[in-house]
Design a protein around this motif. Structure first.
Motif, mmCIF file in Angstrom:
data_model
loop_
_atom_site.group_PDB
_atom_site.id
_atom_site.type_symbol
_atom_site.label_atom_id
_atom_site.label_comp_id
_atom_site.label_asym_id
_atom_site.label_seq_id
_atom_site.Cartn_x
_atom_site.Cartn_y
_atom_site.Cartn_z
ATOM 1 N N ALA A 140 39.678 49.978 -22.073
ATOM 2 C CA ALA A 140 40.488 51.198 -21.968
ATOM 3 C C ALA A 140 41.369 51.166 -20.728
ATOM 4 N N VAL A 141 40.943 50.420 -19.716
ATOM 5 C CA VAL A 141 41.759 50.294 -18.507
ATOM 6 C C VAL A 141 43.091 49.618 -18.835
ATOM 7 N N LEU A 142 43.074 48.655 -19.759
ATOM 8 C CA LEU A 142 44.320 48.003 -20.174
ATOM 9 C C LEU A 142 45.249 49.010 -20.841
ATOM 10 N N ILE A 143 44.666 49.871 -21.674
ATOM 11 C CA ILE A 143 45.464 50.912 -22.341
ATOM 12 C C ILE A 143 46.048 51.849 -21.295
ATOM 13 N N SER A 159 37.863 57.835 -26.729
ATOM 14 C CA SER A 159 36.775 57.094 -27.370
ATOM 15 C C SER A 159 35.983 56.281 -26.355
ATOM 16 N N ALA A 160 36.670 55.620 -25.431
ATOM 17 C CA ALA A 160 35.978 54.824 -24.416
ATOM 18 C C ALA A 160 35.163 55.696 -23.476
ATOM 19 N N ALA A 161 35.717 56.843 -23.090
ATOM 20 C CA ALA A 161 34.990 57.758 -22.198
ATOM 21 C C ALA A 161 33.742 58.294 -22.875
ATOM 22 N N ILE A 162 33.866 58.638 -24.164
ATOM 23 C CA ILE A 162 32.714 59.164 -24.898
ATOM 24 C C ILE A 162 31.685 58.072 -25.150
ATOM 25 N N SER A 163 32.152 56.859 -25.471
ATOM 26 C CA SER A 163 31.233 55.745 -25.679
ATOM 27 C C SER A 163 30.430 55.451 -24.415
ATOM 28 N N SER A 164 31.098 55.496 -23.273
ATOM 29 C CA SER A 164 30.389 55.293 -22.002
ATOM 30 C C SER A 164 29.384 56.403 -21.758
ATOM 31 N N LEU A 165 29.760 57.631 -22.121
ATOM 32 C CA LEU A 165 28.829 58.757 -21.999
ATOM 33 C C LEU A 165 27.629 58.552 -22.915
ATOM 34 N N ASP A 166 27.874 58.093 -24.136
ATOM 35 C CA ASP A 166 26.783 57.820 -25.078
ATOM 36 C C ASP A 166 25.819 56.780 -24.526
ATOM 37 N N ASN A 167 26.379 55.799 -23.802
ATOM 38 C CA ASN A 167 25.563 54.715 -23.255
ATOM 39 C C ASN A 167 24.984 55.033 -21.878
ATOM 40 N N SER A 168 25.144 56.299 -21.463
ATOM 41 C CA SER A 168 24.671 56.755 -20.148
ATOM 42 C C SER A 168 25.363 56.022 -19.001
ATOM 43 N N ASP A 169 26.534 55.464 -19.270
ATOM 44 C CA ASP A 169 27.336 54.833 -18.219
ATOM 45 C C ASP A 169 28.276 55.905 -17.666
ATOM 46 N N LEU A 170 27.691 56.849 -16.950
ATOM 47 C CA LEU A 170 28.430 58.032 -16.509
ATOM 48 C C LEU A 170 29.479 57.683 -15.451
ATOM 49 N N GLN A 174 33.308 58.687 -15.893
ATOM 50 C CA GLN A 174 33.909 59.555 -14.873
ATOM 51 C C GLN A 174 35.138 58.891 -14.250
ATOM 52 N N ALA A 175 35.035 57.611 -13.932
ATOM 53 C CA ALA A 175 36.151 56.904 -13.302
ATOM 54 C C ALA A 175 37.351 56.819 -14.247
ATOM 55 N N LEU A 176 37.091 56.542 -15.522
ATOM 56 C CA LEU A 176 38.178 56.433 -16.493
ATOM 57 C C LEU A 176 38.906 57.766 -16.645
ATOM 58 N N LEU A 177 38.155 58.857 -16.753
ATOM 59 C CA LEU A 177 38.776 60.165 -16.939
ATOM 60 C C LEU A 177 39.509 60.619 -15.676
ATOM 61 N N ARG A 178 38.972 60.292 -14.523
ATOM 62 C CA ARG A 178 39.679 60.636 -13.283
ATOM 63 C C ARG A 178 41.015 59.890 -13.190
ATOM 64 N N SER A 179 41.001 58.623 -13.581
ATOM 65 C CA SER A 179 42.240 57.855 -13.559
ATOM 66 C C SER A 179 43.245 58.423 -14.557
ATOM 67 N N TYR A 180 42.759 58.779 -15.722
ATOM 68 C CA TYR A 180 43.641 59.357 -16.742
ATOM 69 C C TYR A 180 44.216 60.684 -16.261
#
Length: 255
Positions: A140-143, A159-170, A174-180
């Motif tokens: 998702a960082v490439l996108i 989708s990537a943010a939610i998938s990370s949340l599903d995998n407990s990779d908070l 968090q970092a992806l959404l802050r960057s977005y």
């Protein structure tokens, strides 16, 4: 460039030979692919791929030459992944991902943004097929860095943010959404970032009493082009927020 015939009985050797031929065509060596492969996560691998793409000695005199190079890299990546046989730790899977990243970097170098975006999507799909979800999410960082003008970009970030949340990779979510949100903040992304923050804080009160009401307001005020993203978030909330909602049973009333 002459195409090598795949040997049906020795696909791994044929894929290796084809990759070596592609490297010769570009004027680089297979060691460049290995350097991408060994760089680490998606961001580090892509940074290495960008450096290699910029240093490719072959001169592309015509647009068709660039097309040929991108097609050849895509075929080489696909060949390696086909030989991986679904094994995420295999050398072929790692090489296939590295070649796709070089293809993406070369497309960016040559201002072929649509081709670069399609290559990124193929890389994401490959990681999902191999069951390496954390690397698929990392793409998702490439996108975010290169393809936010694409109509589907929002969906891939959400989708990537939610998938990370599903995998407990908070932390990743968090970092992806802050960057977005730093550059493209929208009601849905701001709310999803709040969900991740509240999950990290274990804020049961917000989850149980205010989350769904706030989400209703967000969805009502979201533009039409964000509705598919909102549907994706709605499904995620059923998993991550609704369990916190406490239902008080109605009191027993006797006649």
């Amino acid at each position: 460039m002459a195409r090598l015939q795949w040997a049906a009985d020795k696909p791994s050797r044929a894929a290796k030979q084809y990759l070596e031929a592609v490297c010769r065509f570009l004027g680089t060596d297979p060691g460049a692919i290995a350097r991408i492969q060994k760089a680490g996560g998606v961001e580090d691998m892509h940074a290495q791929a960008v450096r290699i793409a910029a240093s490719i000695p072959r001169k592309f005199a015509k647009s068709e030459d660039v097309d040929q190079a991108l097609d050849a890299l895509g075929e080489a990546a696909s060949a390696q992944l086909a030989c991986a046989d679904g094994e995420s730790r295999s050398i072929q899977a790692q090489l296939g991902a590295a070649v796709y990243l070089l293809c993406h970097a070369l497309a960016l170098e040559k201002q072929r943004l649509d081709e670069a975006f399609q290559t990124a999507l193929k890389l994401i799909a490959s990681f999902h097929a191999l069951g390496i979800r954390y690397l698929a999410d990392g793409c998702a960082v490439l996108i975010l860095d290169h393809h936010m003008s694409q109509p589907e970009a929002q969906m891939h970030i959400a989708s990537a943010a939610i998938s990370s949340l599903d995998n407990s990779d908070l932390v990743r979510s968090q970092a992806l959404l802050r960057s977005y949100n730093h550059s493209f903040e929208e009601p849905w992304s701001r709310f999803l970032a709040t969900v991740v923050d509240k999950t990290i804080d274990a804020d049961v009160d917000w989850m149980s009493s205010r989350a769904m009401d706030e989400w209703s307001d967000v969805r009502l005020n979201s533009p039409q082009d964000s509705q598919r993203v909102c549907e994706l978030i709605q499904a995620a909330l059923l998993k991550h927020v609704e369990p916190y909602i406490w239902y008080t049973p109605a009191p027993f009333c006797s006649k």
